[in-house]
Scaffold this active site. Structure first.
Site, PDB file in Angstrom:
ATOM      1  N   ASP A 289       0.827  -1.218   0.000  1.00  0.00           N
ATOM      2  CA  ASP A 289       0.000   0.000   0.000  1.00  0.00           C
ATOM      3  C   ASP A 289       0.860   1.265   0.000  1.00  0.00           C
ATOM      4  O   ASP A 289       0.428   2.316   0.466  1.00  0.00           O
ATOM      5  CB  ASP A 289      -0.944   0.034   1.218  1.00  0.00           C
ATOM      6  CG  ASP A 289      -1.835  -1.186   1.294  1.00  0.00           C
ATOM      7  OD1 ASP A 289      -2.439  -1.515   0.265  1.00  0.00           O
ATOM      8  OD2 ASP A 289      -1.911  -1.808   2.361  1.00  0.00           O
TER       9      ASP A 289
ATOM     10  N   LYS B  86       2.929   2.046  -5.150  1.00  0.00           N
ATOM     11  CA  LYS B  86       3.787   1.576  -6.238  1.00  0.00           C
ATOM     12  C   LYS B  86       3.189   1.861  -7.601  1.00  0.00           C
ATOM     13  O   LYS B  86       3.911   2.073  -8.577  1.00  0.00           O
ATOM     14  CB  LYS B  86       4.029   0.067  -6.091  1.00  0.00           C
ATOM     15  CG  LYS B  86       4.807  -0.321  -4.850  1.00  0.00           C
ATOM     16  CD  LYS B  86       5.057  -1.818  -4.782  1.00  0.00           C
ATOM     17  CE  LYS B  86       3.794  -2.639  -4.589  1.00  0.00           C
ATOM     18  NZ  LYS B  86       3.130  -2.395  -3.290  1.00  0.00           N
TER      19      LYS B  86
ATOM     20  N   GLY C 201      -3.208  -4.521  -5.238  1.00  0.00           N
ATOM     21  CA  GLY C 201      -4.046  -3.372  -5.574  1.00  0.00           C
ATOM     22  C   GLY C 201      -3.224  -2.119  -5.784  1.00  0.00           C
ATOM     23  O   GLY C 201      -2.443  -1.737  -4.914  1.00  0.00           O
ATOM     24  N   HIS C 202      -3.345  -1.519  -6.957  1.00  0.00           N
ATOM     25  CA  HIS C 202      -2.663  -0.260  -7.251  1.00  0.00           C
ATOM     26  C   HIS C 202      -3.686   0.732  -7.782  1.00  0.00           C
ATOM     27  O   HIS C 202      -4.548   0.377  -8.593  1.00  0.00           O
ATOM     28  CB  HIS C 202      -1.576  -0.449  -8.311  1.00  0.00           C
ATOM     29  CG  HIS C 202      -0.515  -1.430  -7.930  1.00  0.00           C
ATOM     30  ND1 HIS C 202       0.146  -1.383  -6.727  1.00  0.00           N
ATOM     31  CD2 HIS C 202       0.003  -2.496  -8.594  1.00  0.00           C
ATOM     32  CE1 HIS C 202       1.029  -2.360  -6.678  1.00  0.00           C
ATOM     33  NE2 HIS C 202       0.953  -3.058  -7.790  1.00  0.00           N
ATOM     34  N   THR C 203      -3.591   1.970  -7.340  1.00  0.00           N
ATOM     35  CA  THR C 203      -4.459   3.032  -7.843  1.00  0.00           C
ATOM     36  C   THR C 203      -3.622   4.032  -8.631  1.00  0.00           C
ATOM     37  O   THR C 203      -2.566   4.459  -8.165  1.00  0.00           O
ATOM     38  CB  THR C 203      -5.172   3.766  -6.696  1.00  0.00           C
ATOM     39  OG1 THR C 203      -5.999   2.825  -6.002  1.00  0.00           O
ATOM     40  CG2 THR C 203      -6.047   4.888  -7.225  1.00  0.00           C
TER      41      THR C 203
ATOM     42  N   THR D 108      -7.031 -11.622   2.342  1.00  0.00           N
ATOM     43  CA  THR D 108      -8.024 -10.896   1.546  1.00  0.00           C
ATOM     44  C   THR D 108      -9.169 -11.804   1.129  1.00  0.00           C
ATOM     45  O   THR D 108     -10.044 -11.397   0.383  1.00  0.00           O
ATOM     46  CB  THR D 108      -7.377 -10.313   0.284  1.00  0.00           C
ATOM     47  OG1 THR D 108      -6.792 -11.381  -0.467  1.00  0.00           O
ATOM     48  CG2 THR D 108      -6.326  -9.289   0.635  1.00  0.00           C
TER      49      THR D 108
ATOM     50  N   GLN E 138       2.437  -6.439  -3.461  1.00  0.00           N
ATOM     51  CA  GLN E 138       2.620  -6.460  -2.008  1.00  0.00           C
ATOM     52  C   GLN E 138       3.953  -5.767  -1.650  1.00  0.00           C
ATOM     53  O   GLN E 138       4.281  -4.758  -2.251  1.00  0.00           O
ATOM     54  CB  GLN E 138       2.551  -7.892  -1.460  1.00  0.00           C
ATOM     55  CG  GLN E 138       1.170  -8.497  -1.486  1.00  0.00           C
ATOM     56  CD  GLN E 138       0.919  -9.326  -2.715  1.00  0.00           C
ATOM     57  OE1 GLN E 138       1.806  -9.881  -3.327  1.00  0.00           O
ATOM     58  NE2 GLN E 138      -0.333  -9.423  -3.097  1.00  0.00           N
TER      59      GLN E 138
ATOM     60  N   VAL F 290      -7.166  -0.779  -1.501  1.00  0.00           N
ATOM     61  CA  VAL F 290      -7.802  -0.816  -2.823  1.00  0.00           C
ATOM     62  C   VAL F 290      -8.524  -2.137  -3.031  1.00  0.00           C
ATOM     63  O   VAL F 290      -9.632  -2.178  -3.565  1.00  0.00           O
ATOM     64  CB  VAL F 290      -6.734  -0.611  -3.928  1.00  0.00           C
ATOM     65  CG1 VAL F 290      -7.353  -0.773  -5.307  1.00  0.00           C
ATOM     66  CG2 VAL F 290      -6.091   0.754  -3.786  1.00  0.00           C
ATOM     67  N   THR F 291      -7.896  -3.235  -2.628  1.00  0.00           N
ATOM     68  CA  THR F 291      -8.472  -4.558  -2.843  1.00  0.00           C
ATOM     69  C   THR F 291      -9.426  -4.954  -1.731  1.00  0.00           C
ATOM     70  O   THR F 291     -10.506  -5.488  -1.973  1.00  0.00           O
ATOM     71  CB  THR F 291      -7.350  -5.608  -2.960  1.00  0.00           C
ATOM     72  OG1 THR F 291      -6.535  -5.276  -4.097  1.00  0.00           O
ATOM     73  CG2 THR F 291      -7.916  -7.004  -3.152  1.00  0.00           C
TER      74      THR F 291
ATOM     75  N   LYS G 231       3.353  10.369  -0.797  1.00  0.00           N
ATOM     76  CA  LYS G 231       2.426  11.021   0.133  1.00  0.00           C
ATOM     77  C   LYS G 231       3.091  11.996   1.096  1.00  0.00           C
ATOM     78  O   LYS G 231       2.681  12.128   2.251  1.00  0.00           O
ATOM     79  CB  LYS G 231       1.614   9.977   0.909  1.00  0.00           C
ATOM     80  CG  LYS G 231       0.639   9.206   0.031  1.00  0.00           C
ATOM     81  CD  LYS G 231      -0.402   8.496   0.868  1.00  0.00           C
ATOM     82  CE  LYS G 231      -1.493   7.912  -0.015  1.00  0.00           C
ATOM     83  NZ  LYS G 231      -2.600   7.340   0.755  1.00  0.00           N
ATOM     84  N   LEU G 232       4.121  12.694   0.642  1.00  0.00           N
ATOM     85  CA  LEU G 232       4.745  13.699   1.497  1.00  0.00           C
ATOM     86  C   LEU G 232       3.734  14.737   1.950  1.00  0.00           C
ATOM     87  O   LEU G 232       3.775  15.236   3.078  1.00  0.00           O
ATOM     88  CB  LEU G 232       5.892  14.387   0.742  1.00  0.00           C
ATOM     89  CG  LEU G 232       6.691  15.422   1.535  1.00  0.00           C
ATOM     90  CD1 LEU G 232       7.515  14.746   2.624  1.00  0.00           C
ATOM     91  CD2 LEU G 232       7.595  16.230   0.609  1.00  0.00           C
TER      92      LEU G 232
ATOM     93  N   GLY H 299       6.729  11.897  -4.015  1.00  0.00           N
ATOM     94  CA  GLY H 299       5.338  12.114  -4.406  1.00  0.00           C
ATOM     95  C   GLY H 299       4.682  13.175  -3.544  1.00  0.00           C
ATOM     96  O   GLY H 299       4.810  13.166  -2.318  1.00  0.00           O
TER      97      GLY H 299
END
Length: 440
Positions: A14, A17, A41-43, A130, A228, A308-309, A340-341, A422
């Site tokens: 999470d 990536k 899960g990637h967004t 999951t 992962q 996400v998943t 996410k800085l 980021g």
């Protein structure tokens, strides 16, 4: 020889990536997955559109990039087609750009039904999977367990329907004997669905070795997308609270027939505050820097920390550089991507974990025993916050001085250059440093 860049999660997953894969995919012709399945899960946010990827490589967002789900992956066929359809509904044309290795194993609906029952058996010792048939630990995951036990099926085998039918019936009979009426599964239904899937799957199946041999001969630029993260690696993670595959560099390359000498860069992705800018994890297991207080709640809310998943809230904690050094020794990062800085903009001060102590002694490495890890005393460095917005910043010196000092502290402590920072969810919300590859 081809040149490959490998993107791997540096913590518990999470980390974001998908974004760096999306950015770098514009510089390559081939994007690969080497392990895991649709429990990943990637967004990706680009052009005002949000894409959620699970089994499929995020490189599909680049219209000029060919994508391959490699031999080390497991494929849930209904989810594969569902994910393709969801991308199509958002206007993304994937035709001719996604392939599945014929050596990848099949993740049956049967395995998903069994996964949930195995979690019930574990009771209070539940690992927190999951429920997708492939993430339980203790080597209990049905899909990977069957692969290791040589009773599973590769995609190449399902085109011989008699082989598929005999093996699936044998597996279902074995699980029925174990779980009895608890197993709510109909093998006839799944076999009937595979009669429909088989002709549709044909165009996507490829022999992986000749494909990658051609890429090497043509000196292709390759991007490898890890699923992962290293702290969920079944060997080097917080066992048994891990996934069922090796999601470190060695495990990913075991799932792809690439010459190891072609790997030119290994990028470890981490959240920068409590999730590498700081740290997060989903599910059970030790989490030494977890903040079960207003700090953790703030990180969760501001960082929108929902899996996400799984749809589960992620556990949040301060950035843990002990973990980063551990995963660096496993993977050998050439660069870090700090995500996410901007989530840390409103904190007065930030803590960074730098040491673990146990029973009065400083630990020289991350302990293998989860009970020990769950009991360590964490030593922190406290750094001043910046109390200014970094959202969307694209230049290093546009960041507040304390934000730059925070990033530099991470570099100095780990000895790894932070090449990518980021500052928001969009593709353009990225700062490139020290020879980083910017999108074309």
């Amino acid at each position: 020889m081809a040149e490959a860049t490998l993107v791997v999660g540096a913590m518990w997953g999470d980390e974001g990536k998908g974004k760096i894969v999306d950015v770098l995919s514009s510089t390559v012709s081939l994007c690969l997955r080497g392990q895991g399945g649709h429990n990943a899960g990637h967004t990706i946010v680009t052009g005002g559109v949000t894409y959620d990827f699970h089994l499929l490589p995020s490189g599909l967002v680049n219209p000029n990039c060919l994508n391959l789900v490699g031999s080390g992956c497991v494929v849930h066929v209904p989810s594969f087609f569902k994910e393709l359809e969801q991308l199509k509904e958002k206007g993304l044309n994937t035709e001719g750009r996604i392939l599945l290795s014929d050596r990848a194993h099949v993740d049956f609906d049967l395995f998903q039904a069994v996964d949930g029952l195995e979690e019930v058996e574990l009771g209070k010792d539940s690992i927190g999977t999951t429920k997708k048939g492939l993430q339980a630990s203790n080597s209990r995951s049905p899909t990977f367990s069957c692969k290791a036990a040589r009773s599973g099926l590769m995609l190449a085998e399902i085109f011989e329907y008699e082989v598929l039918e005999a093996k699936l019936r044998r597996l279902a009979d074995g699980y029925k004997k174990r779980f009895g009426d608890l197993l709510k599964y109909d093998v006839e239904d799944e076999l009937a669905r595979f009669r429909e899937y088989i002709p549709k799957l044909g165009p996507y199946i490829v022999e992986e070795i000749p494909l990658l041999r051609s890429a090497k001969e043509n000196k292709a630029q390759i991007l490898i997308e890890g699923a992962q993260a290293t702290m969920l690696d079944i060997t080097y993670g917080t066992y048994p609270y891990v996934t069922s595959s090796n999601c470190s560099v060695g495990g990913i390359l075991a799932g792809l027939p690439l010459d190891w000498r072609s790997i030119k860069e290994v990028i470890g992705v981490m959240k920068v505050g409590l999730l590498l800018a700081y740290t997060t994890r989903v599910g059970s297991g030790p989490f030494p820097t977890e903040q079960l207080n207003e700090v953790g709640e703030k990180l969760q809310q501001v960082g929108r920390e929902i899996g996400v998943t799984t749809g589960r809230k992620r556990r949040c904690g301060w950035l843990d550089l002990v973990v980063i050094k551990h995963t660096h020794e496993v993977n050998g990062y050439t660069a870090l991507n700090l995500t996410k800085l901007d989530i840390l903009d409103d904190f007065d001060e930030l803590k960074v974990a730098t040491e673990y102590w146990f029973q009065g002694e400083k630990l020289e490495s991350l302990p293998a025993n989860c009970r020990t890890l769950d009991s360590v005393e964490v030593k922190y460095e406290t750094l001043p916050g910046w109390k200014q917005s970094t959202f969307g910043k694209r230049a290093w010196y546009d960041l507040p001085p304390n934000a730059r000092k925070y990033v530099e502290f991470i570099e100095n402590f780990t000895g790894i250059p932070v090449k990518y920072v980021g500052t928001g969810p969009d593709r353009d919300h990225m700062i490139y440093r020290q020879g980083a590859r910017a999108p074309q």
